[in-house]
Design an enzyme around this catalytic site. Sequence first.
Site, PDB file in Angstrom:
ATOM      1  N   GLY A  28       0.769  -1.377  -0.296  1.00  0.00           N
ATOM      2  CA  GLY A  28      -0.010   0.162   0.075  1.00  0.00           C
ATOM      3  C   GLY A  28       1.015   1.239  -0.068  1.00  0.00           C
ATOM      4  O   GLY A  28       2.045   0.945   0.128  1.00  0.00           O
ATOM      5  N   ARG A  29       0.145   2.336  -0.170  1.00  0.00           N
ATOM      6  CA  ARG A  29       1.000   3.545  -0.187  1.00  0.00           C
ATOM      7  C   ARG A  29       0.245   4.572   0.539  1.00  0.00           C
ATOM      8  O   ARG A  29      -1.252   4.864   0.500  1.00  0.00           O
ATOM      9  CB  ARG A  29       1.584   3.928  -1.490  1.00  0.00           C
ATOM     10  CG  ARG A  29       0.368   4.110  -2.483  1.00  0.00           C
ATOM     11  CD  ARG A  29       0.806   4.777  -3.926  1.00  0.00           C
ATOM     12  NE  ARG A  29       1.306   3.437  -4.536  1.00  0.00           N
ATOM     13  CZ  ARG A  29       2.198   3.668  -5.738  1.00  0.00           C
ATOM     14  NH1 ARG A  29       2.659   4.935  -6.104  1.00  0.00           N
ATOM     15  NH2 ARG A  29       2.672   2.684  -6.292  1.00  0.00           N
ATOM     16  N   GLY A  30       0.801   5.697   1.271  1.00  0.00           N
ATOM     17  CA  GLY A  30       0.240   6.792   1.602  1.00  0.00           C
ATOM     18  C   GLY A  30       0.661   8.134   1.008  1.00  0.00           C
ATOM     19  O   GLY A  30       1.629   7.932   0.007  1.00  0.00           O
ATOM     20  N   GLY A  31       0.630   9.207   1.346  1.00  0.00           N
ATOM     21  CA  GLY A  31       1.103  10.548   0.931  1.00  0.00           C
ATOM     22  C   GLY A  31       2.566  10.503   0.950  1.00  0.00           C
ATOM     23  O   GLY A  31       2.966  11.283  -0.037  1.00  0.00           O
ATOM     24  N   MET A  32       3.521   9.922   1.775  1.00  0.00           N
ATOM     25  CA  MET A  32       4.582  10.061   1.771  1.00  0.00           C
ATOM     26  C   MET A  32       5.424   8.963   1.938  1.00  0.00           C
ATOM     27  O   MET A  32       6.699   8.885   2.380  1.00  0.00           O
ATOM     28  CB  MET A  32       4.844  11.066   3.047  1.00  0.00           C
ATOM     29  CG  MET A  32       4.204  10.511   4.463  1.00  0.00           C
ATOM     30  SD  MET A  32       4.816  11.150   5.897  1.00  0.00           S
ATOM     31  CE  MET A  32       5.137  10.119   6.810  1.00  0.00           C
ATOM     32  N   VAL A  35       4.595   1.256   1.221  1.00  0.00           N
ATOM     33  CA  VAL A  35       4.990  -0.022   2.025  1.00  0.00           C
ATOM     34  C   VAL A  35       5.041  -1.467   1.314  1.00  0.00           C
ATOM     35  O   VAL A  35       4.128  -1.621   0.468  1.00  0.00           O
ATOM     36  CB  VAL A  35       4.012  -0.018   3.116  1.00  0.00           C
ATOM     37  CG1 VAL A  35       4.163  -1.351   3.977  1.00  0.00           C
ATOM     38  CG2 VAL A  35       3.584   1.139   4.063  1.00  0.00           C
ATOM     39  N   LYS A  50       8.725  -0.111   4.898  1.00  0.00           N
ATOM     40  CA  LYS A  50       8.197   1.208   4.526  1.00  0.00           C
ATOM     41  C   LYS A  50       9.367   2.024   3.976  1.00  0.00           C
ATOM     42  O   LYS A  50      10.246   2.266   4.720  1.00  0.00           O
ATOM     43  CB  LYS A  50       7.795   1.704   5.703  1.00  0.00           C
ATOM     44  CG  LYS A  50       7.030   3.123   5.494  1.00  0.00           C
ATOM     45  CD  LYS A  50       6.004   3.547   6.527  1.00  0.00           C
ATOM     46  CE  LYS A  50       5.230   4.690   5.947  1.00  0.00           C
ATOM     47  NZ  LYS A  50       4.042   4.987   6.955  1.00  0.00           N
ATOM     48  N   ASP A 144      -0.794  11.240  14.341  1.00  0.00           N
ATOM     49  CA  ASP A 144      -1.491  10.919  13.463  1.00  0.00           C
ATOM     50  C   ASP A 144      -2.503   9.538  13.271  1.00  0.00           C
ATOM     51  O   ASP A 144      -2.167   8.758  12.317  1.00  0.00           O
ATOM     52  CB  ASP A 144      -0.260  10.514  12.143  1.00  0.00           C
ATOM     53  CG  ASP A 144      -0.851  10.597  10.735  1.00  0.00           C
ATOM     54  OD1 ASP A 144      -2.098  11.046  10.543  1.00  0.00           O
ATOM     55  OD2 ASP A 144      -0.524  10.065   9.794  1.00  0.00           O
TER      56      ASP A 144
HETATM   57  N1  LIG Z   1       3.294  -3.702   8.973  1.00  0.00           N
HETATM   58  C1  LIG Z   1       2.341  -3.505   8.143  1.00  0.00           C
HETATM   59  N2  LIG Z   1       2.027  -4.676   7.651  1.00  0.00           N
HETATM   60  C2  LIG Z   1       1.100  -4.920   6.764  1.00  0.00           C
HETATM   61  N3  LIG Z   1       0.361  -3.842   6.122  1.00  0.00           N
HETATM   62  C3  LIG Z   1       1.045  -2.626   6.390  1.00  0.00           C
HETATM   63  C4  LIG Z   1       1.894  -2.497   7.446  1.00  0.00           C
HETATM   64  N4  LIG Z   1       1.930  -1.132   7.599  1.00  0.00           N
HETATM   65  C5  LIG Z   1       1.390  -0.373   6.538  1.00  0.00           C
HETATM   66  N5  LIG Z   1       0.669  -1.522   6.122  1.00  0.00           N
HETATM   67  C6  LIG Z   1      -0.302  -1.083   4.773  1.00  0.00           C
HETATM   68  O1  LIG Z   1       0.359  -0.279   3.859  1.00  0.00           O
HETATM   69  C7  LIG Z   1      -0.527   1.015   3.789  1.00  0.00           C
HETATM   70  C8  LIG Z   1       0.205   2.149   3.364  1.00  0.00           C
HETATM   71  O2  LIG Z   1       0.799   2.645   4.454  1.00  0.00           O
HETATM   72  P1  LIG Z   1       1.116   4.239   4.639  1.00  0.00           P
HETATM   73  O3  LIG Z   1       2.277   4.358   3.840  1.00  0.00           O
HETATM   74  O4  LIG Z   1       1.561   4.252   6.148  1.00  0.00           O
HETATM   75  O5  LIG Z   1       0.030   5.072   4.392  1.00  0.00           O
HETATM   76  P2  LIG Z   1      -1.248   5.220   5.313  1.00  0.00           P
HETATM   77  O6  LIG Z   1      -0.937   5.229   6.654  1.00  0.00           O
HETATM   78  O7  LIG Z   1      -1.480   6.647   4.790  1.00  0.00           O
HETATM   79  O8  LIG Z   1      -2.179   4.408   4.709  1.00  0.00           O
HETATM   80  C9  LIG Z   1      -1.487   0.854   4.896  1.00  0.00           C
HETATM   81  O9  LIG Z   1      -2.567   1.519   4.715  1.00  0.00           O
HETATM   82  C10 LIG Z   1      -1.472  -0.395   5.448  1.00  0.00           C
HETATM   83  O10 LIG Z   1      -2.529  -1.060   4.942  1.00  0.00           O
HETATM   84 MG   LIG Z   2       0.412   4.719   7.959  1.00  0.00          MG
END
Ligand SMILES: Nc1ncnc2c1ncn2[C@@H]1O[C@H](COP(=O)(O)OP(=O)(O)O)[C@@H](O)[C@H]1O
Ligand SMILES: [Mg+2]
Length: 324
Positions: A28-32, A35, A50, A144
């Site tokens: 997945g990915r968020g704004g910054m 993962v 990450k 957050d």
């Molecule tokens: N430790 C982890 N194990 C499995 N999935 C994860 C883990 N950390 C994050 N993720 C997944 O990766 C996605 C993207 O994370 P992140 O970049 O922090 O963006 P956000 O928190 O804005 O959704 C998350 O929404 C989550 O579903």
């Molecule tokens: Mg996150």
Amino acid sequence: MSIGAFSGSPSELVGRQIAGYRIEREIGRGGMAVVFRARDLRLDRTVALKLLAPELARNDTFRKRFSHESRAAAAIDHPHIVPVFEADEADGVLYIAMRYVAGSDLRHLLDRQGPLPLPTALRIAAQVASALDAAHEHGLVHRDVKPGNILVAPGTDSDHPEHVYLTDFGLTKKSLSLTGFTSVGQFVGTLDYVAPEQISGRPVDGRCDVYGFACVVYETLAGHPPFRREEDMALLWAHQQDEPPPLTGARPDLPTAVDAVFTRALAKAPDARHPTCLAFVTALRTAARAEPGTAHPATRPVRRPDAPRPPPDWARPVFRTPQP
Ligand SMILES: Nc1ncnc2c1ncn2[C@@H]1O[C@H](COP(=O)(O)OP(=O)(O)O)[C@@H](O)[C@H]1O
Ligand SMILES: [Mg+2]
């Protein structure tokens, strides 16, 4: 790996190696950050890796806090906090290796299922609250709290249907500047859960997490966060000035006593909020025991003969919610 490689498509990184981790697939990915699921080649185990956006590595304030807070988060050993294995930098890219949590996050869960039944919402809330309070006891503020940072894995048995993990301590870009706008004026992340004192740039402590957490719990029950506005500026204004609409407007099946609990947790002044996240969840659980449509908790969950039929989740074992 170079910054250039990172700023390309993350899918190009699949199969590549960074700092002893082989990247397997994007989660997945968020704004910054992006993962990935990755293989820790030294210990031969699966991890979540990450990779933070390179612009963050160039921001000195962020780097300092990244290293300080990753250390602090790694020092907390808590059943509801994602264990951090390593946080470091390779070729100008900040990365965090942590436990891979198989399952979903609360954002996806809410998008898929809509508002959750009260017992489920309370079970999830109690676990997140215990994680936040533990962090606060270690002098750490999350900053957050949002559904995307709450990972939901299958639990151990029918009494514990889900195991919830909180992740991403201190990794928000929001608190870096007054409003969290980047140099190009784009906001990174969501404004749905941001506390008034974060918006105005005042010092934050654990009570800013009480506010963000209460916004999340509100959304798990209502299906939407307390404040919804078309424009970002209007949303920031609402957090600072407007009364949150009563939850029972969206959830008439719940007793009106819950509204007062949210009014307190979402107070503009940190001092007026519940002192801890667990205090808020306990107050919510107590208020939820009241008869639907009444403001005071009943001593026993008896139903008046003229009361409307309880919705299905009223009948479920709310009061066997496990206490972490
Ligand atoms: N430790 C982890 N194990 C499995 N999935 C994860 C883990 N950390 C994050 N993720 C997944 O990766 C996605 C993207 O994370 P992140 O970049 O922090 O963006 P956000 O928190 O804005 O959704 C998350 O929404 C989550 O579903
Ligand atoms: Mg996150």
